[in-house]
Design a protein around this motif. Structure first.
Motif, PDB file in Angstrom:
ATOM      1  N   ASP A 150     -93.250   2.034  60.743  1.00 14.75           N
ATOM      2  CA  ASP A 150     -93.643   0.603  59.894  1.00 14.75           C
ATOM      3  C   ASP A 150     -94.287   0.663  59.109  1.00 14.75           C
ATOM      4  O   ASP A 150     -95.640   1.050  59.556  1.00 14.75           O
ATOM      5  N   PHE A 151     -94.193  -0.202  57.313  1.00 16.09           N
ATOM      6  CA  PHE A 151     -95.230   0.411  56.623  1.00 16.09           C
ATOM      7  C   PHE A 151     -94.672  -0.914  55.447  1.00 16.09           C
ATOM      8  O   PHE A 151     -94.993  -2.205  55.993  1.00 16.09           O
TER       9      PHE A 151
ATOM     10  N   THR B  24    -102.241 -14.614  43.290  1.00 12.70           N
ATOM     11  CA  THR B  24    -102.378 -14.640  44.979  1.00 12.70           C
ATOM     12  C   THR B  24    -101.619 -13.155  45.663  1.00 12.70           C
ATOM     13  O   THR B  24    -100.954 -12.512  44.895  1.00 12.70           O
ATOM     14  N   TYR B  25    -101.805 -12.576  47.049  1.00 13.58           N
ATOM     15  CA  TYR B  25    -101.232 -11.804  47.769  1.00 13.58           C
ATOM     16  C   TYR B  25    -100.806 -12.279  49.161  1.00 13.58           C
ATOM     17  O   TYR B  25    -100.915 -13.026  49.767  1.00 13.58           O
ATOM     18  N   ARG B  26     -99.965 -10.800  48.769  1.00 10.57           N
ATOM     19  CA  ARG B  26     -99.107 -10.723  50.212  1.00 10.57           C
ATOM     20  C   ARG B  26     -98.900  -9.271  50.550  1.00 10.57           C
ATOM     21  O   ARG B  26     -98.842  -8.672  49.681  1.00 10.57           O
ATOM     22  N   TYR B  27     -99.200  -9.295  52.211  1.00 17.84           N
ATOM     23  CA  TYR B  27     -98.220  -8.052  52.648  1.00 17.84           C
ATOM     24  C   TYR B  27     -97.410  -7.798  53.921  1.00 17.84           C
ATOM     25  O   TYR B  27     -97.774  -7.922  54.771  1.00 17.84           O
ATOM     26  N   PRO B  28     -96.619  -7.589  53.327  1.00 19.37           N
ATOM     27  CA  PRO B  28     -95.181  -7.905  53.690  1.00 19.37           C
ATOM     28  C   PRO B  28     -94.777  -6.480  54.300  1.00 19.37           C
ATOM     29  O   PRO B  28     -94.992  -5.540  53.668  1.00 19.37           O
ATOM     30  N   SER B  29     -94.201  -6.495  55.783  1.00 16.41           N
ATOM     31  CA  SER B  29     -94.116  -4.993  56.370  1.00 16.41           C
ATOM     32  C   SER B  29     -92.564  -5.002  56.933  1.00 16.41           C
ATOM     33  O   SER B  29     -91.628  -6.210  56.785  1.00 16.41           O
ATOM     34  N   TYR B  30     -92.146  -3.617  56.062  1.00 18.87           N
ATOM     35  CA  TYR B  30     -90.740  -3.767  56.847  1.00 18.87           C
ATOM     36  C   TYR B  30     -90.881  -1.882  57.412  1.00 18.87           C
ATOM     37  O   TYR B  30     -91.718  -1.772  57.954  1.00 18.87           O
ATOM     38  N   ARG B  31     -89.263  -2.040  58.342  1.00 19.65           N
ATOM     39  CA  ARG B  31     -89.270  -0.857  58.552  1.00 19.65           C
ATOM     40  C   ARG B  31     -88.256   0.216  58.592  1.00 19.65           C
ATOM     41  O   ARG B  31     -87.520  -0.477  57.875  1.00 19.65           O
TER      42      ARG B  31
END
Length: 215
Positions: A108-109, A123-130
């Protein structure tokens, strides 16, 4: 893209490299692989499936934020303090080769996305992906190195981030069964190969030499 939007993105790209915390995988043993060169682009191919945050990525994939405000002017995708690519229009997607970006790994990253509005605000977002680019892990503890000649039970344990799709056994070069457990007729020195595939197409093959004991 308007001249103002282009200028905003150009300036932002320079500023983003300052003070960006180190990018790290949320889990998995493959930290440090993100420095590999990436084949990326901001244009989404026709009929390409777009993966939302939380999706499983494999091979070449297209990713996009779940939703953005109507006044969004651009999105910059960032990995380890460097730019992976930009999206200048809806659906604000980026196509990338996950093997080049993350390596042949499973885990997971998290990425960092800088979202620019029409007035230049960020603005900032920090999405996670597998990410799953690695084949199943095959535990061959259940394949003994030495056995008595004759019918012998062999077993493996197989695990994978995307779950296992198929397991095949080859005993002495001959297809001999599927699943995690088989019974084989062994004589002499025999090569036993187990092949496993996961649900996204990654594969692993492990070969063991089984020696039959003399009576």
């Amino acid at each position: 893209m308007s001249t103002l939007r282009a200028a905003i993105l150009a300036v932002l790209c320079g500023l983003l490299m300052i003070g960006v915390p180190a990018w790290l995988p949320l889990s998995g043993p493959q930290a440090g692989t993100a420095g590999a060169a990436a084949a990326v682009g901001a244009v989404v191919p026709a009929r390409s499936a777009v993966s939302a945050p939380g999706a499983v990525l494999h091979g070449v994939a297209t990713i996009a934020p779940a939703s953005l405000a109507d006044d969004t002017a651009g999105v910059v995708y960032i990995l380890g303090g460097r730019e992976l690519g930009r999206a200048a229009g809806a659906p604000w997607a980026l196509t990338l080769d996950t093997r080049s970006v993350f390596g042949s790994v499973s885990g997971d990253f998290r990425l960092k996305l800088a979202v620019i509005d029409r007035l230049g605000g960020v603005t900032y977002r920090y999405p996670s992906y597998r990410v799953d680019n690695a084949g199943p892990v095959i535990d061959t503890t259940g394949i003994p190195a030495r056995v008595a000649a004759g019918r012998t039970e062999l077993s493996v344990r197989v695990g994978d981030l995307s779950r296992t799709a198929r397991i095949e056994w080859w005993v002495g070069g001959v297809p001999s069964g599927t699943g995690e457990r088989i019974t084989a007729d062994l004589h002499g020195n025999t090569q036993v190969t187990v092949k496993a595939w996961d649900r996204v197409g990654n594969t692993t093959a492990v070969t063991s030499l089984v020696i039959t004991k003399r009576s």
